[in-house]
Write a protein that holds these residues in place. Sequence first.
Motif, PDB file in Angstrom:
ATOM      1  N   LYS A 102      -4.615   7.066  12.182  1.00 59.57           N
ATOM      2  CA  LYS A 102      -3.539   7.994  11.842  1.00 59.57           C
ATOM      3  C   LYS A 102      -4.008   9.247  11.112  1.00 59.57           C
ATOM      4  CE  LYS A 102       0.109   4.478  11.667  1.00 59.57           C
ATOM      5  NZ  LYS A 102       1.217   3.886  10.876  1.00 59.57           N
TER       6      LYS A 102
ATOM      7  N   GLU B 262       3.266  15.992   9.732  1.00 61.44           N
ATOM      8  CA  GLU B 262       3.614  14.741   9.067  1.00 61.44           C
ATOM      9  C   GLU B 262       3.183  13.537   9.893  1.00 61.44           C
ATOM     10  OE1 GLU B 262       7.494  12.543   7.015  1.00 61.44           O
ATOM     11  OE2 GLU B 262       7.525  14.711   7.416  1.00 61.44           O
ATOM     12  N   VAL B 263       2.644  12.537   9.187  1.00 60.17           N
ATOM     13  CA  VAL B 263       2.178  11.298   9.810  1.00 60.17           C
ATOM     14  C   VAL B 263       2.897  10.140   9.143  1.00 60.17           C
ATOM     15  CG1 VAL B 263       0.197   9.789  10.201  1.00 60.17           C
ATOM     16  CG2 VAL B 263      -0.093  12.276  10.288  1.00 60.17           C
ATOM     17  N   GLU B 264       3.449   9.240   9.925  1.00 63.45           N
ATOM     18  CA  GLU B 264       4.175   8.099   9.377  1.00 63.45           C
ATOM     19  C   GLU B 264       3.202   6.999   8.966  1.00 63.45           C
ATOM     20  OE1 GLU B 264       7.658   4.879  10.611  1.00 63.45           O
ATOM     21  OE2 GLU B 264       7.353   6.686  11.817  1.00 63.45           O
TER      22      GLU B 264
ATOM     23  N   SER C  66       2.918   3.191   6.822  1.00 61.58           N
ATOM     24  CA  SER C  66       3.627   2.074   6.206  1.00 61.58           C
ATOM     25  C   SER C  66       3.382   2.097   4.700  1.00 61.58           C
ATOM     26  CB  SER C  66       3.142   0.741   6.788  1.00 61.58           C
ATOM     27  OG  SER C  66       1.820   0.474   6.342  1.00 61.58           O
ATOM     28  N   THR C  67       4.126   1.307   3.964  1.00 62.15           N
ATOM     29  CA  THR C  67       3.969   1.241   2.512  1.00 62.15           C
ATOM     30  C   THR C  67       2.532   0.907   2.132  1.00 62.15           C
ATOM     31  OG1 THR C  67       6.257   0.514   2.242  1.00 62.15           O
ATOM     32  CG2 THR C  67       4.762   0.086   0.409  1.00 62.15           C
TER      33      THR C  67
ATOM     34  N   THR D  32       0.689  14.100   5.334  1.00 62.58           N
ATOM     35  CA  THR D  32       0.505  15.120   6.362  1.00 62.58           C
ATOM     36  C   THR D  32      -0.981  15.269   6.663  1.00 62.58           C
ATOM     37  OG1 THR D  32       0.432  16.916   4.725  1.00 62.58           O
ATOM     38  CG2 THR D  32       2.572  16.413   5.725  1.00 62.58           C
TER      39      THR D  32
ATOM     40  N   ARG E  55       6.599  10.024  -0.864  1.00 58.94           N
ATOM     41  CA  ARG E  55       5.922   9.024  -0.019  1.00 58.94           C
ATOM     42  C   ARG E  55       5.744   9.567   1.388  1.00 58.94           C
ATOM     43  NH1 ARG E  55       3.623   6.180  -3.573  1.00 58.94           N
ATOM     44  NH2 ARG E  55       3.318   4.436  -2.161  1.00 58.94           N
ATOM     45  N   ARG E  56       5.192  10.792   1.480  1.00 58.50           N
ATOM     46  CA  ARG E  56       5.005  11.432   2.770  1.00 58.50           C
ATOM     47  C   ARG E  56       3.543  11.826   2.924  1.00 58.50           C
ATOM     48  NH1 ARG E  56       9.645  14.812   2.599  1.00 58.50           N
ATOM     49  NH2 ARG E  56       8.332  16.449   1.785  1.00 58.50           N
TER      50      ARG E  56
END
Length: 218
Positions: free
Chosen positions: A201, A148-150, A152-153, A143, A140-141
């Motif tokens: 994002k 890496e970009v955060e 949400s679910t 990029t 669940r990552r």
Amino acid sequence: MTKILIVEDEARIASFVSRGLQANGYQTAIVEDGAAGLERMLRDDFDLVLLDIGLPSMDGYEVVQQARAQGVSIPIIMLTARTSTRDTVEGLDAGASDYVAKPFTFEELLARVRSRLRESSAPAGVSLGHGDVVLDILARRATVDGHEVELSTREFALAEQFLRSPGHVLTREQLLSRVWGLDFDPGSNVVDVYVRYLRGKLGAHHIVTVRGAGYRWE
């Protein structure tokens, strides 16, 4: 046997849902308090949670936020009488898997439960990539260009839909059904809100608006 936790302070609703789920072969447990519900989610091995928003001691938004922050990854379906787009977005952005408005029919709730359980148990590919964006499905990552970009679910689920169909137009109806499991509401702008989040994002140039149709991943 599949175990479902019901976090609901209205005894009549909790009993109704529990009896229906048990009749369909599920094992259930009921708690009436938000903090107690979070404790059970962290301590016990459940396959899915049905979570009310208006709870004593800790509301459903805080419960799902804390559960996700502490590594709870099972599906969480929120049950609530709040039906505004802002409430829906807040619940989903907190980490809920789905959102069912009261009053609901048991048949609808059961369909949502089955759908979320199928998704959580289905095997997934290791990664999806298109251009400079890569999603690691198992971890669940996300990029972008190696960074890496955060997400949400819900943002991750939406990005996954786009990357599974690059170059294809996806309608709002399709995205609502696949990502949120919601019936199409012409007045809802939840898809547009999350597309805006993703553009910010992952890069605005990746997602093109197709007027009168939907969105396309370039």
